[in-house]
Design an enzyme around this catalytic site. Structure first.
Site, PDB file in Angstrom:
ATOM      1  N   ARG A 107       0.841  -1.201   0.000  1.00  0.00           N
ATOM      2  CA  ARG A 107       0.000   0.000   0.000  1.00  0.00           C
ATOM      3  C   ARG A 107       0.876   1.251   0.000  1.00  0.00           C
ATOM      4  NH1 ARG A 107       0.936   2.238   4.718  1.00  0.00           N
ATOM      5  NH2 ARG A 107       1.195   0.985   6.598  1.00  0.00           N
ATOM      6  N   THR A 157       2.370   2.100  10.143  1.00  0.00           N
ATOM      7  CA  THR A 157       1.303   2.328  11.103  1.00  0.00           C
ATOM      8  C   THR A 157       1.099   1.074  11.921  1.00  0.00           C
ATOM      9  OG1 THR A 157      -0.905   3.277  11.416  1.00  0.00           O
ATOM     10  CG2 THR A 157      -0.659   1.620   9.668  1.00  0.00           C
ATOM     11  N   HIS A 169      -1.759  -1.693  13.664  1.00  0.00           N
ATOM     12  CA  HIS A 169      -3.101  -2.248  13.713  1.00  0.00           C
ATOM     13  C   HIS A 169      -3.196  -3.185  14.908  1.00  0.00           C
ATOM     14  CE1 HIS A 169      -3.859  -0.602   9.800  1.00  0.00           C
ATOM     15  NE2 HIS A 169      -2.981  -1.384   9.203  1.00  0.00           N
ATOM     16  N   GLY A 174       2.014   5.018   1.462  1.00  0.00           N
ATOM     17  CA  GLY A 174       2.215   5.531   2.815  1.00  0.00           C
ATOM     18  C   GLY A 174       3.397   4.922   3.533  1.00  0.00           C
ATOM     19  N   GLY A 220      -4.644   3.986   3.525  1.00  0.00           N
ATOM     20  CA  GLY A 220      -3.614   3.643   2.548  1.00  0.00           C
ATOM     21  C   GLY A 220      -4.202   2.726   1.499  1.00  0.00           C
ATOM     22  N   CYS A 260       2.568   6.897  10.437  1.00  0.00           N
ATOM     23  CA  CYS A 260       2.434   7.360   9.053  1.00  0.00           C
ATOM     24  C   CYS A 260       3.649   8.183   8.602  1.00  0.00           C
ATOM     25  CB  CYS A 260       1.145   8.143   8.858  1.00  0.00           C
ATOM     26  SG  CYS A 260      -0.324   7.208   9.351  1.00  0.00           S
ATOM     27  N   GLY A 305      -7.293  -0.097   2.431  1.00  0.00           N
ATOM     28  CA  GLY A 305      -8.430   0.721   2.825  1.00  0.00           C
ATOM     29  C   GLY A 305      -8.130   1.618   4.004  1.00  0.00           C
ATOM     30  N   LEU A 306      -9.018   1.609   5.000  1.00  0.00           N
ATOM     31  CA  LEU A 306      -8.866   2.542   6.114  1.00  0.00           C
ATOM     32  C   LEU A 306      -9.079   1.847   7.451  1.00  0.00           C
ATOM     33  CD1 LEU A 306     -11.944   3.508   7.245  1.00  0.00           C
ATOM     34  CD2 LEU A 306     -11.975   4.518   4.980  1.00  0.00           C
TER      35      LEU A 306
END
Length: 211
Positions: free
Chosen positions: A72, A77, A79, A74, A141, A170, A152-153
């Site tokens: 992706r 990050t 999760h 970016g 991303g 990010c 997605g987000l």
């Protein structure tokens, strides 16, 4: 946007990132002109995902959370449980939709969802995602292959935010993050995910197909 487009929605629960990543790529590569667009709502076990902008960077977090390279856009990050994620698998060519327009619509959907909860949010030019009082509450991303989107987000709902402190979220040093649980009570991760899904489908003009 039109309101008669049919899509398929999958509620996948908590699933590993790498398995989901491989499945997204396989779906995108195998779909044809008649394949319904899909939206996957899920959570991941703790994982740092590294976008193409950060593939060559070394990370030292001081914790045992794994890293996963991804394709992706970016940077890096986090999760984890309590963070609903919506993967958006759309045939952009069929929709006549560009990736910038899609990103903007997804950001607008998150902002509209938060507004319904009485939370003022905004997007920042050049820094995809959604912010509340300067703190990031949703990251975004995407990747496009052969005119079709995936990834997605992610919305911070009710999670442990401490793993974000071990990275520059990010790619922005000092960027603070926030979550729904710190802003409003009574909205857990599952409810937040359902609200997010509903708002995105409305914004993009989709109706889920009946099983």
């Amino acid at each position: 946007m039109p309101s008669h487009l049919t899509c398929r929605v999958q509620h996948l629960g908590r699933v590993g990132y790498e398995t989901t990543f491989e499945r997204m790529r396989a779906f995108t590569d195998a779909r044809d002109a008649d394949t319904l667009d899909e939206f996957w709502l899920l959570e991941h076990p703790p994982v740092y995902t590294v976008g193409v902008r950060a593939h060559k960077r070394a990370f030292n977090t001081g914790n045992d959370i794994p890293f996963a390279l991804t394709d992706r856009g970016g940077d890096v990050t986090y999760h984890g449980p309590g963070q609903p994620i919506l993967y958006v698998l759309i045939d952009l060519n069929r929709r006549g939709l560009g990736i910038r327009a899609l990103v903007q619509m997804l950001e607008e959907a998150v902002i509209a969802m938060l507004a319904k909860l009485g939370i003022d949010a905004e997007w920042h030019a050049g820094a995809p995602g959604v912010y509340v009082a300067g703190r990031k509450i949703a990251s975004l991303g995407m990747r496009v292959r052969a005119g079709r989107s995936y990834h997605g987000l992610a919305l911070n709902a009710d999670m442990d935010l401490s793993p974000f402190k071990a990275i520059d979220p990010c790619g922005y040093p000092g960027l603070e993050v926030t979550q729904l649980a710190d802003l409003i009570s009574g909205i857990g991760s599952a409810a937040a995910g359902a609200r997010l899904l509903a708002q995105v489908l409305e914004r993009l003009g989709y109706t889920p197909a009946h099983a």
